[in-house]
Design a protein around this motif. Structure first.
Motif, short mmCIF file in Angstrom:
data_model
loop_
_atom_site.label_atom_id
_atom_site.label_comp_id
_atom_site.label_asym_id
_atom_site.label_seq_id
_atom_site.Cartn_x
_atom_site.Cartn_y
_atom_site.Cartn_z
N TRP A 182 50.81 49.87 43.01
CA TRP A 182 50.22 48.92 42.07
C TRP A 182 50.34 49.37 40.62
CZ3 TRP A 182 46.23 50.52 38.94
CH2 TRP A 182 45.47 51.61 39.36
N TRP A 183 50.27 50.68 40.39
CA TRP A 183 50.28 51.16 39.00
C TRP A 183 51.67 51.11 38.36
CZ3 TRP A 183 48.35 54.74 42.82
CH2 TRP A 183 49.32 55.58 43.36
N GLN A 184 52.70 50.76 39.13
CA GLN A 184 54.02 50.62 38.56
C GLN A 184 54.20 49.29 37.84
OE1 GLN A 184 55.87 52.37 42.52
NE2 GLN A 184 57.46 52.23 41.00
N VAL A 185 53.26 48.37 38.03
CA VAL A 185 53.32 47.08 37.35
C VAL A 185 52.75 47.23 35.94
CG1 VAL A 185 52.57 44.67 37.42
CG2 VAL A 185 53.03 45.91 39.56
N PRO A 186 53.49 46.87 34.91
CA PRO A 186 52.98 46.98 33.53
C PRO A 186 51.66 46.25 33.36
CG PRO A 186 55.33 46.49 33.51
CD PRO A 186 54.89 46.37 34.95
N GLY A 187 50.73 46.89 32.66
CA GLY A 187 49.43 46.29 32.41
C GLY A 187 48.37 46.64 33.43
N ARG A 188 48.78 47.26 34.54
CA ARG A 188 47.80 47.66 35.55
C ARG A 188 47.37 49.10 35.30
NH1 ARG A 188 49.71 45.00 41.35
NH2 ARG A 188 49.59 42.83 40.66
N ASP A 189 46.19 49.26 34.76
CA ASP A 189 45.66 50.57 34.43
C ASP A 189 44.27 50.72 35.04
OD1 ASP A 189 44.17 48.84 32.87
OD2 ASP A 189 45.06 49.48 30.96
N ASP A 190 43.53 51.72 34.57
CA ASP A 190 42.19 51.96 35.13
C ASP A 190 41.26 50.77 34.90
OD1 ASP A 190 42.69 54.43 36.23
OD2 ASP A 190 42.22 55.51 34.39
N GLU A 191 41.39 50.13 33.73
CA GLU A 191 40.52 48.98 33.44
C GLU A 191 40.84 47.82 34.38
OE1 GLU A 191 37.89 48.79 31.45
OE2 GLU A 191 38.22 50.95 31.20
N TRP A 192 42.13 47.59 34.61
CA TRP A 192 42.53 46.55 35.56
C TRP A 192 41.98 46.86 36.94
CZ3 TRP A 192 45.38 46.85 40.06
CH2 TRP A 192 45.78 45.65 40.63
N LYS A 193 42.10 48.11 37.34
CA LYS A 193 41.61 48.51 38.66
C LYS A 193 40.11 48.27 38.78
CE LYS A 193 41.08 52.45 41.76
NZ LYS A 193 41.24 53.90 41.96
N LYS A 194 39.35 48.63 37.73
CA LYS A 194 37.89 48.43 37.76
C LYS A 194 37.55 46.96 37.92
CE LYS A 194 36.83 52.51 34.94
NZ LYS A 194 36.37 52.98 33.60
N ARG A 195 38.27 46.09 37.21
CA ARG A 195 38.01 44.65 37.32
C ARG A 195 38.31 44.15 38.73
NH1 ARG A 195 40.69 44.52 32.30
NH2 ARG A 195 42.58 43.72 33.30
N GLU A 196 39.43 44.62 39.30
CA GLU A 196 39.79 44.18 40.65
C GLU A 196 38.77 44.65 41.68
OE1 GLU A 196 42.46 42.15 41.72
OE2 GLU A 196 42.28 41.72 39.58
N ILE A 197 38.30 45.89 41.53
CA ILE A 197 37.29 46.41 42.46
C ILE A 197 36.02 45.58 42.36
CG2 ILE A 197 35.76 48.37 42.91
CD1 ILE A 197 38.09 50.21 42.15
N ALA A 198 35.64 45.24 41.13
CA ALA A 198 34.44 44.41 40.93
C ALA A 198 34.62 43.03 41.55
CB ALA A 198 34.13 44.29 39.44
N ASN A 199 35.80 42.46 41.39
CA ASN A 199 36.05 41.12 41.94
C ASN A 199 36.15 41.14 43.46
OD1 ASN A 199 36.15 40.05 39.35
ND2 ASN A 199 38.36 40.24 39.18
N LEU A 200 36.75 42.20 44.01
CA LEU A 200 36.90 42.29 45.47
C LEU A 200 35.61 42.72 46.15
CD1 LEU A 200 40.43 43.96 45.62
CD2 LEU A 200 39.85 41.69 46.48
N GLY A 201 34.81 43.52 45.43
CA GLY A 201 33.53 43.93 45.98
C GLY A 201 33.42 45.39 46.36
N SER A 202 34.56 46.08 46.50
CA SER A 202 34.51 47.50 46.85
C SER A 202 35.87 48.14 46.61
CB SER A 202 34.10 47.70 48.32
OG SER A 202 35.16 47.31 49.17
N GLU A 203 35.86 49.45 46.43
CA GLU A 203 37.11 50.18 46.27
C GLU A 203 37.87 50.21 47.59
OE1 GLU A 203 38.88 54.29 44.31
OE2 GLU A 203 36.73 53.87 44.26
N GLU A 204 37.16 50.18 48.71
CA GLU A 204 37.81 50.15 50.01
C GLU A 204 38.69 48.91 50.14
OE1 GLU A 204 38.69 51.74 53.76
OE2 GLU A 204 37.48 52.62 52.15
N LEU A 205 38.15 47.76 49.71
CA LEU A 205 38.94 46.53 49.77
C LEU A 205 40.11 46.58 48.79
CD1 LEU A 205 36.19 43.77 50.10
CD2 LEU A 205 37.93 44.39 51.78
#
Length: 601
Positions: free
Chosen positions: A262-285
């Protein structure tokens, strides 16, 4: 509609008719399939210009060039030219250069678009071939076919294949090529001669269908000398996709393995990851959807944030021309160094070096690894940030600087390389060998003993079982210590006591986790580099490490020493303050508390 029979077309004539059609004027539609100006009619006579011939030849030779220059796709802003990312170029090159490719991909990395480019290219520049697209669901195959159609429609007219017939699930072209698509069943593609099979979301095909489908289709592909197979998927447990991918990583089958994270896609950084985790509901997901993990993230040794850091800091190690290996060029070819580290420097002789050694037999299976680390001081900033520490040794770490990695060199050849490193490249009294003794360790020892400067203490000696206090040569990995060593390695990596910088090391550790039996090993491919790192754990617990630190500490920079002294003196002050506080508390006349006062009433 007028017939195109006998008429000779060229790009100028085509453009003239398109212009007339767009202006609502009478026009000749016979060059267009079903009268659509974005589709070429089959079997027309077309005269190519010299520049068009050159572009056809260049595109036929390089699918990435074809994709970058001529391919369009649907985006949020409408149909736009595709801008290929580096990993998409790698994917296309693998598809073009290998008969069998398997792609492990995170979600939303452009896998479908990239695959559609390759299939469109294949349809344009081959003749009399059948292309089959299968997936876990019909909707997925329809999406791929739609993207292929968009690419073909937006090609320049001279490059399009003529359409003889077309439908929702496939097309037939005047160059003899046919495109089919269907959802995977037990009998999918049986009865067809398939020259290119593209299987998407392979790991998510129903298990009742998957094995039978693969057994029925693979022999027909394998028997042909021109057939190709591309398997793509996100992971879905330890199924057939895992088996094929794992076999490809270990070079046990004919597939070329590709991985896109996932991190090979431009623009996907720690902030993007945090948003996705929040939207998905967990880091496991998050890890389930994006993490390329065959096992749950809780079963991996390293946390995803640690893996992301290792990914960002990893380097492709490079070969160095070294005078000490002039008589042994073959073994030097498998030795690589950090691009910023020069082993030829005079200062190399003064460095404290640790070799983490894991031997193999050199017959193309497991890899022999000689992982090279140098002792170094943490930065003053890191000293100030370190929370858990015991003494000055807590601020000294090992940094990876070189690696020998080969499954074709014998134990004797690897031992010779280690001897040259010890007694020629480095100063042997500044070195320590941490070697797993389970396989051929004695062969290495016997080889080094022949050197006049050898001494037994050059090897780390450890307890070979929990039941004994006796120290023996090397590290013995077995059931009662492998897991504890692995967990301690995690602590050392997270605390940056072991700094890993080599790309293959990162790749192995990103797949290193608990298996179904609860033991640490690789999920995919080899774990020889990972195990060489695990072997380092007892070194940090040994008297050899503390002796090396004591000797090394005197040569460390003054800013580092000052930061350590401030930290240790601060700890002494806090400890003295706590002692004084307890003395005051003991002297206070406090009321006694009944022993049963905590009980519920």
């Amino acid at each position: 509609m007028a017939s195109s029979r006998g008429k000779v077309w060229n790009t100028k004539k085509i453009d003239e008719q398109i212009e007339r059609i767009n202006m609502g004027m009478p026009a000749d539609y016979s060059a267009f399939y079903e009268g659509r100006t974005d589709s070429r009619q089959a079997d027309i006579v077309f005269e190519y210009g010299q520049e068009e011939i050159e572009e056809m030849a260049r595109s036929a030779a390089d699918v990435a060039y074809f994709g970058e220059k001529y391919c369009f796709s649907m985006t949020d802003e409408g149909i736009r030219r595709i801008k290929l990312r580096d990993y998409q170029n790698t994917m296309l090159k693998s598809f073009q250069d290998n008969r069998f490719s398997i792609l492990l991909a995170s979600r939303q990395i452009g896998k479908t678009v990239t695959s559609s480019i390759f299939i469109a290219w294949y349809l344009c520049f081959h003749y009399d071939r059948n292309v089959m697209v299968v997936a876990n669901k019909l909707a997925t195959t329809s999406e791929i076919v739609d993207k292929i159609k968009i690419i073909l429609k937006n090609l320049p007219y001279f490059m399009k294949p003529g359409i003889a017939s077309g439908g929702v699930t496939g097309m037939r072209f005047d160059n003899g090529n046919r495109l089919f698509s269907q959802a995977t069943t037990k009998t999918a593609a049986i009865g067809f001669t398939i020259h290119l099979l593209f299987a998407d979301e392979f790991a998510h095909i129903h298990p009742n269908f998957l094995l039978q489908f693969y057994r029925s289709i693979y022999p027909t592909l394998s028997s042909s000398t021109i057939s190709r197979m591309i398997i793509c998927s996100t992971p879905n447990g330890m199924n057939l996709f895992y088996d094929i991918y794992n076999g490809a990583m270990q070079k046990k089958n004919a597939f070329n393995a590709i991985r896109v994270d996932w991190w090979q896609v431009p623009g996907r950084d720690d902030e993007w990851k945090k948003r996705e985790i929040a939207n998905l509901g967990s880091e496991e997901l998050f890890n389930q959807e994006y993490g390329n993990q065959f096992l749950a993230s809780s079963r991996l040794l390293l946390h995803s944030s640690t893996l992301l850091y290792l990914k960002r800091t990893s380097k492709e190690y490079v070969w160095q021309d070294m005078e000490d290996f002039l008589d042994y060029p073959d073994i030097n070819n498998a030795l690589r160094w950090h691009p910023d580290y020069d082993p030829n420097r005079p200062e190399t002789k003064f460095e404290k070096i640790v070799f983490a050694v894991d031997m193999a037999d050199g017959v193309g299976r497991d890899f022999t690894v000689i992982n090279i680390f140098k002792l170094e001081a943490q930065s003053p900033a890191m000293v100030r940030k370190t929370r858990d520490w015991e003494d000055e040794a807590s601020f000294i770490r090992l940094r990876q600087v070189g690696i020998f990695h080969s499954n074709v060199h014998s134990v004797e050849e690897a031992a010779k390389l280690l001897e040259i490193l010890l007694f020629n490249v480095y100063y042997h009294e500044n070195c320590k060998i941490v070697m797993e003794i389970n396989f051929k360790g004695n062969v290495v020892k016997e080889r080094l003993e022949k050197n006049a400067e050898f001494y037994p203490e050059i090897f780390l000696h450890t307890r070979h079982s929990l039941a004994t206090e006796q120290l023996k040569l090397g590290v013995k990995i077995q059931k009662d210590n492998k897991d504890s060593f692995s967990r301690e390695l995690r602590t050392l990596i997270q605390g940056k006591r072991i700094v890993l910088t080599e790309r293959r090391t990162f790749e192995e550790l990103s797949a290193f986790g608990l298996n179904a039996a609860g033991r640490y090993e690789s999920q995919t491919g080899h774990d020889d580099i990972s195990m060489s790192c695990v072997n380092l754990v007892p070194y940090f617990e040994s008297i050899d490490f503390y002796e090396a630190v004591e000797d090394f500490y005197e040569s460390t920079p003054m800013p580092f020493k000052a930061a350590v002294e401030r930290r240790t003196s601060m700890n002494d002050r806090v400890e003295n303050d706590m002692i004084e506080l307890f003395k005051v508390i003991r002297n206070l006349d406090l009321p006694s508390i009944p022993n049963n006062s905590y009980k519920k009433k």
